[in-house]
Design a protein around this motif. Sequence first.
Motif, PDB file in Angstrom:
ATOM      1  N   GLU A  13      -3.745   0.475  13.318  1.00 59.74           N
ATOM      2  CA  GLU A  13      -4.216   0.838  14.656  1.00 59.74           C
ATOM      3  C   GLU A  13      -5.197  -0.191  15.192  1.00 59.74           C
ATOM      4  O   GLU A  13      -5.209  -0.490  16.382  1.00 59.74           O
ATOM      5  N   GLN A  14      -6.018  -0.786  14.317  1.00 61.51           N
ATOM      6  CA  GLN A  14      -6.942  -1.838  14.744  1.00 61.51           C
ATOM      7  C   GLN A  14      -6.189  -3.069  15.236  1.00 61.51           C
ATOM      8  O   GLN A  14      -6.699  -3.837  16.044  1.00 61.51           O
ATOM      9  N   LEU A  15      -4.965  -3.248  14.753  1.00 58.50           N
ATOM     10  CA  LEU A  15      -4.127  -4.358  15.197  1.00 58.50           C
ATOM     11  C   LEU A  15      -3.282  -3.994  16.413  1.00 58.50           C
ATOM     12  O   LEU A  15      -2.494  -4.797  16.881  1.00 58.50           O
ATOM     13  N   GLY A  16      -3.419  -2.760  16.890  1.00 55.63           N
ATOM     14  CA  GLY A  16      -2.667  -2.320  18.053  1.00 55.63           C
ATOM     15  C   GLY A  16      -1.359  -1.637  17.721  1.00 55.63           C
ATOM     16  O   GLY A  16      -0.586  -1.310  18.608  1.00 55.63           O
ATOM     17  N   ILE A  17      -1.083  -1.427  16.435  1.00 55.41           N
ATOM     18  CA  ILE A  17       0.158  -0.773  16.019  1.00 55.41           C
ATOM     19  C   ILE A  17      -0.149   0.709  15.842  1.00 55.41           C
ATOM     20  O   ILE A  17      -0.739   1.121  14.845  1.00 55.41           O
ATOM     21  N   VAL A  18       0.238   1.517  16.839  1.00 54.97           N
ATOM     22  CA  VAL A  18      -0.169   2.919  16.844  1.00 54.97           C
ATOM     23  C   VAL A  18       0.977   3.901  16.582  1.00 54.97           C
ATOM     24  O   VAL A  18       0.726   5.066  16.358  1.00 54.97           O
ATOM     25  N   ASN A  19       2.196   3.446  16.617  1.00 61.93           N
ATOM     26  CA  ASN A  19       3.347   4.332  16.400  1.00 61.93           C
ATOM     27  C   ASN A  19       4.153   3.884  15.188  1.00 61.93           C
ATOM     28  O   ASN A  19       5.363   3.731  15.264  1.00 61.93           O
ATOM     29  N   ALA A  20       3.487   3.694  14.065  1.00 63.27           N
ATOM     30  CA  ALA A  20       4.147   3.139  12.885  1.00 63.27           C
ATOM     31  C   ALA A  20       5.104   4.124  12.222  1.00 63.27           C
ATOM     32  O   ALA A  20       5.947   3.718  11.436  1.00 63.27           O
ATOM     33  N   GLY A  21       4.986   5.397  12.527  1.00 66.50           N
ATOM     34  CA  GLY A  21       5.877   6.374  11.898  1.00 66.50           C
ATOM     35  C   GLY A  21       5.524   6.582  10.437  1.00 66.50           C
ATOM     36  O   GLY A  21       4.374   6.514  10.034  1.00 66.50           O
ATOM     37  N   LEU A  22       6.544   6.791   9.618  1.00 63.50           N
ATOM     38  CA  LEU A  22       6.356   7.045   8.198  1.00 63.50           C
ATOM     39  C   LEU A  22       5.837   5.807   7.482  1.00 63.50           C
ATOM     40  O   LEU A  22       6.393   4.720   7.624  1.00 63.50           O
ATOM     41  N   LEU A  23       4.752   5.964   6.720  1.00 65.49           N
ATOM     42  CA  LEU A  23       4.207   4.872   5.919  1.00 65.49           C
ATOM     43  C   LEU A  23       4.320   5.241   4.446  1.00 65.49           C
ATOM     44  O   LEU A  23       4.150   6.387   4.074  1.00 65.49           O
ATOM     45  N   ALA A  24       4.589   4.253   3.615  1.00 63.40           N
ATOM     46  CA  ALA A  24       4.655   4.471   2.171  1.00 63.40           C
ATOM     47  C   ALA A  24       3.535   3.672   1.523  1.00 63.40           C
ATOM     48  O   ALA A  24       3.367   2.492   1.810  1.00 63.40           O
ATOM     49  N   TRP A  25       2.781   4.317   0.653  1.00 62.59           N
ATOM     50  CA  TRP A  25       1.663   3.657  -0.015  1.00 62.59           C
ATOM     51  C   TRP A  25       1.766   3.911  -1.507  1.00 62.59           C
ATOM     52  O   TRP A  25       1.550   5.022  -1.975  1.00 62.59           O
ATOM     53  N   ASN A  26       2.126   2.905  -2.256  1.00 60.45           N
ATOM     54  CA  ASN A  26       2.219   2.971  -3.713  1.00 60.45           C
ATOM     55  C   ASN A  26       3.103   4.111  -4.207  1.00 60.45           C
ATOM     56  O   ASN A  26       2.754   4.795  -5.163  1.00 60.45           O
ATOM     57  N   HIS A  27       4.238   4.306  -3.569  1.00 62.16           N
ATOM     58  CA  HIS A  27       5.166   5.328  -4.030  1.00 62.16           C
ATOM     59  C   HIS A  27       5.845   4.867  -5.315  1.00 62.16           C
ATOM     60  O   HIS A  27       6.030   3.675  -5.545  1.00 62.16           O
ATOM     61  N   ASN A  28       6.254   5.816  -6.130  1.00 59.87           N
ATOM     62  CA  ASN A  28       6.945   5.471  -7.366  1.00 59.87           C
ATOM     63  C   ASN A  28       8.410   5.152  -7.060  1.00 59.87           C
ATOM     64  O   ASN A  28       8.906   5.386  -5.964  1.00 59.87           O
ATOM     65  N   THR A  29       9.094   4.610  -8.045  1.00 59.15           N
ATOM     66  CA  THR A  29      10.478   4.173  -7.857  1.00 59.15           C
ATOM     67  C   THR A  29      11.405   5.287  -7.388  1.00 59.15           C
ATOM     68  O   THR A  29      12.151   5.102  -6.416  1.00 59.15           O
ATOM     69  N   PRO A  30      11.395   6.463  -8.031  1.00 59.08           N
ATOM     70  CA  PRO A  30      12.296   7.526  -7.554  1.00 59.08           C
ATOM     71  C   PRO A  30      12.051   7.901  -6.087  1.00 59.08           C
ATOM     72  O   PRO A  30      13.007   8.138  -5.338  1.00 59.08           O
ATOM     73  N   SER A  31      10.789   7.916  -5.665  1.00 56.00           N
ATOM     74  CA  SER A  31      10.476   8.258  -4.283  1.00 56.00           C
ATOM     75  C   SER A  31      11.018   7.198  -3.323  1.00 56.00           C
ATOM     76  O   SER A  31      11.557   7.514  -2.261  1.00 56.00           O
TER      77      SER A  31
END
Length: 101
Positions: A13-31
């Motif tokens: 959002e600080q970069l102006g990207i406000v509609n990123a939708g689904l974000l993945a953060w360190n998800h495991n392989t099956p996910s």
Amino acid sequence: MHEGEERLRRELEQLGIVNAGLLAWNHNTPSLYEQAIIRREGDLAHLGPLVVRTGHHTARAANDKYIVDEPSSTKKIWWGKVNTPISEERFESLYNRVVAY
């Protein structure tokens, strides 16, 4: 939402990207497999490897590297085939298209 995802969303959002939708953060392989399959980005092959559809363009071309040519850095860059200049106006135009997408 995971704490890392919240932090990532704030940084985007600080970069102006406000509609990123689904974000993945360190998800495991099956996910990650599951999300790729749900989004029709890949399929499971025999014995379990994920096979993805990369489309026509599968990698960054070596000559597609651009650096914004602006007063504070213009004399510090070794311009040439590898470091290609792009105007500030052109960068802003491309940036706005990416953010809108």
